[in-house]
Scaffold this active site. Sequence first.
Site, PDB file in Angstrom:
ATOM      1  N   HIS A 130       1.011  -1.074  -0.070  1.00 53.72           N
ATOM      2  CA  HIS A 130       0.301   0.052   0.397  1.00 53.72           C
ATOM      3  C   HIS A 130       0.880   1.317  -0.200  1.00 53.72           C
ATOM      4  O   HIS A 130       0.852   2.180  -0.739  1.00 53.72           O
ATOM      5  CB  HIS A 130      -0.963   0.348   1.541  1.00 53.72           C
ATOM      6  CG  HIS A 130      -1.681   1.828   1.501  1.00 53.72           C
ATOM      7  ND1 HIS A 130      -2.512   1.584   0.808  1.00 53.72           N
ATOM      8  CD2 HIS A 130      -1.258   1.922   2.544  1.00 53.72           C
ATOM      9  CE1 HIS A 130      -2.909   2.916   1.320  1.00 53.72           C
ATOM     10  NE2 HIS A 130      -2.665   3.406   2.357  1.00 53.72           N
ATOM     11  N   GLU A 131       1.950   0.889   0.802  1.00 58.47           N
ATOM     12  CA  GLU A 131       3.426   1.930   0.946  1.00 58.47           C
ATOM     13  C   GLU A 131       3.422   2.544  -0.437  1.00 58.47           C
ATOM     14  O   GLU A 131       3.614   3.932  -0.750  1.00 58.47           O
ATOM     15  CB  GLU A 131       3.582   2.465   2.183  1.00 58.47           C
ATOM     16  CG  GLU A 131       3.192   2.321   3.170  1.00 58.47           C
ATOM     17  CD  GLU A 131       2.330   3.414   3.796  1.00 58.47           C
ATOM     18  OE1 GLU A 131       1.960   4.282   2.997  1.00 58.47           O
ATOM     19  OE2 GLU A 131       0.865   2.969   4.581  1.00 58.47           O
ATOM     20  N   HIS A 134       1.997   4.484  -2.727  1.00 62.37           N
ATOM     21  CA  HIS A 134       0.898   5.676  -2.589  1.00 62.37           C
ATOM     22  C   HIS A 134       2.793   6.441  -3.306  1.00 62.37           C
ATOM     23  O   HIS A 134       2.337   7.348  -4.417  1.00 62.37           O
ATOM     24  CB  HIS A 134       1.427   6.598  -1.758  1.00 62.37           C
ATOM     25  CG  HIS A 134       0.067   6.544  -1.059  1.00 62.37           C
ATOM     26  ND1 HIS A 134      -1.310   6.438  -0.811  1.00 62.37           N
ATOM     27  CD2 HIS A 134      -0.490   5.425   0.563  1.00 62.37           C
ATOM     28  CE1 HIS A 134      -1.916   6.612  -0.058  1.00 62.37           C
ATOM     29  NE2 HIS A 134      -1.008   5.806   0.777  1.00 62.37           N
ATOM     30  N   GLU A 202      -7.332   6.713  -0.830  1.00 63.31           N
ATOM     31  CA  GLU A 202      -6.372   5.192   0.096  1.00 63.31           C
ATOM     32  C   GLU A 202      -7.047   4.973  -1.280  1.00 63.31           C
ATOM     33  O   GLU A 202      -6.238   3.526  -0.712  1.00 63.31           O
ATOM     34  CB  GLU A 202      -7.122   6.406   1.573  1.00 63.31           C
ATOM     35  CG  GLU A 202      -6.633   6.581   2.318  1.00 63.31           C
ATOM     36  CD  GLU A 202      -5.063   6.240   2.557  1.00 63.31           C
ATOM     37  OE1 GLU A 202      -4.655   5.089   2.246  1.00 63.31           O
ATOM     38  OE2 GLU A 202      -3.951   7.165   2.575  1.00 63.31           O
TER      39      GLU A 202
END
Length: 320
Positions: A130-131, A134, A202
Amino acid sequence: MNLVRTAMLLAFMTALFMFVGFLIGGRAGMMIAFVIAAGMNFFSYWNSDRMVLSAYRAQQVDERNAPEFFAIVRDLARNAGLPMPKVYLYDSPQPNAFATGRNPENAAVAASTGLLQALSPEEVAGVMAHELAHIQNRDTLTMTITATLAGAISMLGNFAFFFGGNRENNNNPLGFVGVLVAMIVAPLAAMLVQMAISRTREYSADRRGAEICGNPLWLASALGKIARGAAHVPNEDAERNPATAHMFIINPLSGERMDNLFSTHPNTENRIAALQDMAQGGMNVSTPPVRAANPSRKSRSVPDTGLGRGGSQPPKGPWS
């Protein structure tokens, strides 16, 4: 598109800074605020990531002192086609993580010691994917600059009384009322900016993160555990730096804070449901799934970095 979004963000933050300066000191205050904002924009572009990492006293780790955690990030970065980011750990019992950096070539990911203790390797892989999403989506520049400028704007609003509270100050066109407006509007506006950039970002990172790690349920399970941990375990550094809350995978602020009336994150249950639907609907994985180290074991300790419990006892478990 991200460059346009970042430029609009910088323009809005600069205008907000000038507005607060005008309320406090009239035209002179507005011009001073413009100079300060321009300097902060330049400074935050090059240094805001270091400031955020420093605020959480994060320590960089590598394959020598955190071999399996580092390997998970390395494999995920390879799956995503990204340069290897710098990998950090910060000492906090609250499970959480964030990413920072002005571009993929100058990026960093950070996880808490509590995250490695509470999550399985598969779940950690989901979080770090997930990071990395980003970073790949180039959200980190916007996130980090917003954290820096929102904190500065909130601080300026909080100290407006001391800068412009003199009722006889002729430079203040609205007098004491203007100061009160600055004290209320500035932190609220900064908070609303954080909300505006967080919601769709998100969901997008969740979806891309699931593709990077190869299994949406890893991230879904991790989100549930992190949300429960964040609700009961405080993050003292985040409480001192609430402007950075939108950078984390789950809002790190305690439920007692008024800031939670304006949540920087979408509802966790909705995010989990979207990931579960993604898994049930047959995910189109564009990259090979990452193989988490020791998949049947839970993390019981942190790497031997001097953080948490790892500095005094020989490390045990998947992160040794």
